[in-house]
Design an enzyme around this catalytic site. Structure first.
Site, mmCIF file in Angstrom:
data_model
loop_
_atom_site.group_PDB
_atom_site.id
_atom_site.type_symbol
_atom_site.label_atom_id
_atom_site.label_comp_id
_atom_site.label_asym_id
_atom_site.label_seq_id
_atom_site.Cartn_x
_atom_site.Cartn_y
_atom_site.Cartn_z
ATOM 1 N N LYS A 140 42.188 -3.806 85.733
ATOM 2 C CA LYS A 140 42.533 -5.186 86.112
ATOM 3 C C LYS A 140 41.929 -6.159 85.102
ATOM 4 O O LYS A 140 42.571 -7.113 84.668
ATOM 5 C CB LYS A 140 41.988 -5.511 87.502
ATOM 6 C CG LYS A 140 42.642 -4.757 88.642
ATOM 7 C CD LYS A 140 42.061 -5.225 89.972
ATOM 8 C CE LYS A 140 42.495 -4.364 91.131
ATOM 9 N NZ LYS A 140 41.815 -4.683 92.379
ATOM 10 N N LYS B 249 44.195 -8.319 101.838
ATOM 11 C CA LYS B 249 42.854 -8.564 102.370
ATOM 12 C C LYS B 249 42.143 -9.626 101.521
ATOM 13 O O LYS B 249 41.562 -10.565 102.032
ATOM 14 C CB LYS B 249 42.066 -7.251 102.388
ATOM 15 C CG LYS B 249 40.672 -7.383 102.948
ATOM 16 C CD LYS B 249 39.944 -6.056 102.948
ATOM 17 C CE LYS B 249 38.472 -6.263 103.253
ATOM 18 N NZ LYS B 249 37.693 -5.042 103.110
ATOM 19 N N GLU C 19 42.116 7.423 96.153
ATOM 20 C CA GLU C 19 41.322 6.200 96.018
ATOM 21 C C GLU C 19 40.014 6.349 96.801
ATOM 22 O O GLU C 19 39.003 5.736 96.461
ATOM 23 C CB GLU C 19 42.107 4.970 96.505
ATOM 24 C CG GLU C 19 41.498 3.657 96.018
ATOM 25 C CD GLU C 19 42.392 2.443 96.195
ATOM 26 O OE1 GLU C 19 42.420 1.580 95.317
ATOM 27 O OE2 GLU C 19 43.078 2.345 97.240
ATOM 28 N N GLY D 164 41.429 -1.452 102.858
ATOM 29 C CA GLY D 164 42.886 -1.565 102.737
ATOM 30 C C GLY D 164 43.616 -0.305 103.144
ATOM 31 O O GLY D 164 44.589 -0.343 103.907
ATOM 32 N N ARG D 165 43.156 0.851 102.654
ATOM 33 C CA ARG D 165 43.901 2.094 102.923
ATOM 34 C C ARG D 165 43.712 2.604 104.341
ATOM 35 O O ARG D 165 44.271 3.632 104.708
ATOM 36 C CB ARG D 165 43.557 3.155 101.879
ATOM 37 C CG ARG D 165 42.092 3.409 101.672
ATOM 38 C CD ARG D 165 41.844 4.221 100.400
ATOM 39 N NE ARG D 165 40.432 4.389 100.128
ATOM 40 C CZ ARG D 165 39.690 3.528 99.440
ATOM 41 N NH1 ARG D 165 40.246 2.429 98.957
ATOM 42 N NH2 ARG D 165 38.418 3.748 99.225
ATOM 43 N N GLU E 138 49.440 -8.468 91.845
ATOM 44 C CA GLU E 138 50.832 -8.184 92.209
ATOM 45 C C GLU E 138 51.275 -9.049 93.386
ATOM 46 O O GLU E 138 52.350 -9.661 93.379
ATOM 47 C CB GLU E 138 51.003 -6.705 92.612
ATOM 48 C CG GLU E 138 50.903 -5.715 91.479
ATOM 49 C CD GLU E 138 49.480 -5.263 91.202
ATOM 50 O OE1 GLU E 138 48.526 -5.960 91.619
ATOM 51 O OE2 GLU E 138 49.328 -4.207 90.553
ATOM 52 N N HIS F 188 64.152 23.027 94.324
ATOM 53 C CA HIS F 188 65.070 23.152 93.190
ATOM 54 C C HIS F 188 64.556 22.362 92.000
ATOM 55 O O HIS F 188 65.309 22.028 91.090
ATOM 56 C CB HIS F 188 66.466 22.686 93.620
ATOM 57 C CG HIS F 188 66.958 23.485 94.779
ATOM 58 N ND1 HIS F 188 67.597 24.698 94.644
ATOM 59 C CD2 HIS F 188 66.800 23.294 96.124
ATOM 60 C CE1 HIS F 188 67.859 25.195 95.840
ATOM 61 N NE2 HIS F 188 67.376 24.365 96.756
#
Ligand code: F6P
Length: 521
Positions: free
Chosen positions: A484, A197, A344, A258-259, A203, A375
């Site tokens: 950041k 966005k 978030e 974004g999410r 990254e 397990h």
């Protein structure tokens, strides 16, 4: 600052009433309740939501619904649905529901959807050709957080039905991830999607630059970038500067977080892998849940009920974590996706009125693929010391032909929730299982795009409803900024630049240890 209500949640009568009711729940034996809930399950299209293994009776459910009313949740939902600026710290609306409309979608949304679905179809049917004239064999989707988790979850979940070219995801800034994403690919038959966005996320920018270098080194054709790279962004100027022309940019809007964005062109890899029909089905499943949120009465409104259960468990029964147990391998990425969506959004400690929250907000969301977890970590779930809640997600009908496997898998799903809720008495203390852990089971009829769209929209709305009761803004994420900012000067130290005095002794020592092992830095 505007807020749904001016009161802190714990000042509401219903909150106090719930506090009283919770005392008797906590004091009662932890196994099966003597006054079970009447009802306790809801059908929502292709989903069956069973919350009868919660620690809830009719009276506490009524008090929870009263909490929703007193918190003015219906008004908050109405504001969300009307596109009002519910993201108060950024003065923006949160209009992700617009993306799920079909017939009456707004023009800007419908146009953009037509464009990215057309690209997806051309990639799928081979009419998209690379600059050397060959069709796409692979798509590399670069993006992180909300620009990654949703698309990867959906592509992975519905992979058995995938008919398009291979889709790979590159999110992490770890160079190993770059190498893995590109291994064996031929740039001449690769389409690269950069989803960001902001088009500034570290990254994504690092990875986009690395993939661009890989592409140029092998093709020696800078002109091909404009064709082989597309962008999904709200910052088309930055995408153009990178080398993606306007025609290759798909639009995101400031009103889309974004999410909450997998329904937009961020979902391009979904459409490429599964086709536009499946993508439209995904949207339709989510849209049906939007309509349900808008119109169902509070006591039958499933996202509202899930939010209320989260509040009951978190704020009244002491659960500090919530396990998402995916009893279907295809949903193994669901916990990762929900970690971002829930934590978030609702991992906040400042209320809408600017005051510090005086109640707990989002629990820690975690989970995994079952039955593997049985397990591994289920021992703690059954006999550990901490309170938690759990969602168990399963599909009634599998996409394989091993009925025996499926019956065992689902038998284990049901057995685990039964064990968590009811426990088991035993003479020997080490064999005792206390039970009393609240569980919701969500059963999808089968894992179709429509059912998955409904499931994800259900969680989105649960998050919003909980935020409205906690009086926090689920649509910002200021907390992620600090890390950041701190990374840049440390990066300088790792590269032998910057002054040591700017770092604390621990960080400086670690930076030196890294540098001493590395000739490449
Ligand atoms: O760092 C958090 C975050 O801002 C998320 O909210 C977002 O989904 C992700 O980074 C990626 O952001 P963008 O799409 O702008 O690259």
């Amino acid at each position: 600052m505007s807020a749904w209500t001016s009161s802190a949640p714990e000042q509401l009568d219903a909150w106090r009433r719930l506090g009283t009711l919770a005392q008797s729940v906590v004091a009662a034996p932890r196994g099966r309740s003597s006054t079970p809930l009447s009802g306790g399950s809801e059908r929502l299209g292709p989903l069956l939501i069973d919350y009868s293994k919660q620690r809830l009776d009719d009276e506490s459910k009524r008090a929870l619904v009263a909490l929703a009313e007193q918190s003015e949740l219906p008004a908050a939902i109405a504001k969300l649905c009307a596109g009002e600026p519910v993201n108060v710290t950024e003065n923006r609306a949160a209009r992700h529901m617009d993306l799920r409309m079909s017939a009456n979608a707004k023009a800007e949304v419908a146009d953009e959807r037509r464009r990215f679905l057309a690209l997806a179809e051309s990639v799928r049917n081979g009419t998209w050709r690379g600059t050397t004239g060959r069709p796409a064999a692979a798509v590399v989707h670069i993006g992180i957080g909300g620009s990654h988790l949703g698309p990867e979850l959906v592509v992975d979940a519905l992979a058995p039905a995938a008919t398009g070219p291979e889709v790979r995801f590159l999110a992490n800034m770890d160079g190993h991830a770059v190498n893995a994403a590109l291994a064996g690919l031929d740039p001449a038959t690769t389409l690269v999607v950069i989803a960001s966005k902001s088009f500034t996320t570290l990254e994504t920018m690092l990875n986009a630059a690395a993939v661009k270098s890989w592409f140029l080194e092998r093709t020696c054709d800078p002109g091909a970038i404009a064709h082989h790279f597309v962008a999904v962004t709200a910052n088309t100027a930055a995408a153009e500067q990178f080398g993606v022309p306007q025609a290759g940019c798909f639009r995101l809007w400031d009103w889309l977080g974004g999410r909450f964005s997998l329904w937009s062109a961020v979902g391009l890899p979904i459409a490429i892998a599964l086709g536009s029909e499946a993508f439209e089905e995904l949207l339709a499943g989510a849209h049906a849940v939007d309509e349900h949120l808008r119109s169902a009465p509070l006591h039958r409104n499933v996202p509202v009920l899930l939010a209320l259960l989260q509040i009951w468990n978190t704020n009244f029964l002491g659960a500090s974590s919530h396990a998402v147990l995916a009893y279907d391998r295809r949903l193994k990425l669901l916990p990762d996706y929900l970690q971002q969506l829930e934590m978030e959004s609702n991992g906040k400690s400042v209320r809408l009125d600017g005051e510090r929250a005086t109640t707990h907000t989002c629990p820690v969301i975690w989970g995994g693929e079952e039955s593997n977890g049985q397990h591994a970590f289920h021992q703690l779930l059954h006999q550990g010391t901490r309170a938690f809640s759990a969602d168990l997600i399963a599909c009634a009908k599998p996409a394989h032909d091993l009925p025996n496997h499926h019956a065992w898998l689902l038998a284990n799903c049901l057995a685990q929730s039964k064990a968590m809720r009811e426990g088991r008495a035993a003479d020997e203390p080490h064999r005792r299982v206390e039970g009393g852990h609240p569980c919701t089971t969500i059963l999808l009829d089968e894992l179709t795009p429509r059912a998955l769209g409904a499931l994800l929209a259900l969680y989105e709305h649960k998050v919003f409803c909980a935020s409205a009761i906690w009086q926090i803004n689920p649509f910002d994420q200021w907390g992620v900024e600090l890390g950041k900012e701190l990374a840049a000067p440390i990066y300088a130290r790792l590269r032998g630049k910057g002054k040591s005095a700017t770092q604390d002794p621990s960080t400086e020592a670690l930076a030196n240890a890294i540098r001493s092992q590395n000739r490449v830095l």
